[in-house]
Scaffold this motif. Structure first.
Motif: not given
Length: 303
Positions: A168-169, A216-221, A223, A296
């Motif tokens: 994903e990354c 990991f924030d990229t995968l959720t929001d 950014t 994080f």
């Protein structure tokens, strides 16, 4: 400096080991004939030969050259009249060797020996100066070398780094890098397993002004963080804005200072377990921490 200029005057043509053939004497033609005051010379060849021997022709030639303009010959004539002798090109001339008469003649052209300016200028000097003035070492670690290239001239404009090697990354990294290169922004992708701080340092060493990190924030929001090389300050930006932000800075449509006012600033661990002092910002709304599971963001502690 990057260049130099040497004024060699007429030396190249008048004093080489061998005279150039044909003589390098350009000619300027006058639109109308001009009256010029000259000196008409008469030599005593016997007197010249007895004193100068094989140099007699050189001496007479020097006098004839001066005689082409009365302005040039007049000081010689005055010295011979007053003192009976003078020096021309290192040879002592006496009054009995030459007589003269001031006269005028019409001339249709003028010949001259060109002066030479020798420039010394090349890309090597420019590039060396650029490298020398751009290099510095971090105050906190003299092993961390940085090339402080201006974004306009940096060979690579941006590095794109994943926090993890998961698919994903990596997919997000490839998407951002493709957008940047589509906008003619030379991009460096580093998917190695080295620590993030080490990968930042690699980009700093070759002068990449910005680094985009997919975490990991990229995968959720959706950014990412954008890191500026010299200040090490990072901002959190929507993934869709990354290309426009980098493009506008590179093309001087905006500045990093304006970007930090538009997007939230974050404090980031550069790999030593604590936020970078230079990168820290008192107004940061979030901090980014790393642990065994990844990196994080959380709200910044209140002071």
């Amino acid at each position: 400096g990057c260049g130099g200029h040497a004024d060699r005057a007429c030396y190249v043509w008048e004093a080489p080991p061998k005279p150039p053939t044909p003589p390098m004497v350009p000619t300027v033609n006058f639109k109308k004939p001009q009256e010029m005051e000259v000196a008409k010379l008469k030599f005593d060849r016997k007197a010249l030969g007895m004193v100068f021997k094989k140099d007699a022709r050189t001496v007479s030639g020097a006098l004839e050259t001066l005689a082409e303009s009365w302005k040039d010959f007049e000081p010689i004539a005055n010295a011979l009249e007053a003192d009976g002798k003078t020096t021309v090109d290192g040879f002592e001339i006496t009054k009995d060797m030459v007589s003269w008469e001031k006269t005028t003649k019409k001339v249709h052209e003028a010949k001259f020996t060109p002066s030479v300016v020798e420039p010394s200028f090349g890309m090597g000097r420019i590039l060396y100066s650029l490298l020398e003035h751009s290099f510095y070492q971090r105050d906190m670690d003299d092993q961390r070398n940085v090339m402080k290239f201006n974004p306009q001239v940096a060979p690579q404009k941006c590095a794109v780094l994943p926090i993890s090697s998961n698919p994903e990354c990596n997919a997000a990294v490839d998407e951002i890098a493709a957008d940047l290169m589509q906008s003619d922004l030379a991009t460096r992708v580093d998917k190695s397993t080295a620590a993030l701080g080490r990968r930042y340092a690699r980009s700093d060493e070759v002068g990449v002004p910005f680094a985009v990190t997919v975490d990991f924030d990229t995968l959720t929001d959706g950014t990412v963080t954008i890191r500026e090389r010299d200040s090490m300050v990072q901002v959190r930006v929507p993934k869709k804005d990354v290309c426009n932000v980098i493009f506008d800075i590179v093309h001087q449509r905006t500045t990093w200072e304006q970007v930090t006012k538009k997007y939230p600033v974050v404090q980031v661990d550069e790999g030593d377990g604590k936020p970078s002092e230079k990168g820290a910002d008192a107004g940061a709304k979030t901090v980014v921490e790393a642990n065994a599971r990844g990196r994080f963001s959380r709200p910044a502690p209140k002071k």
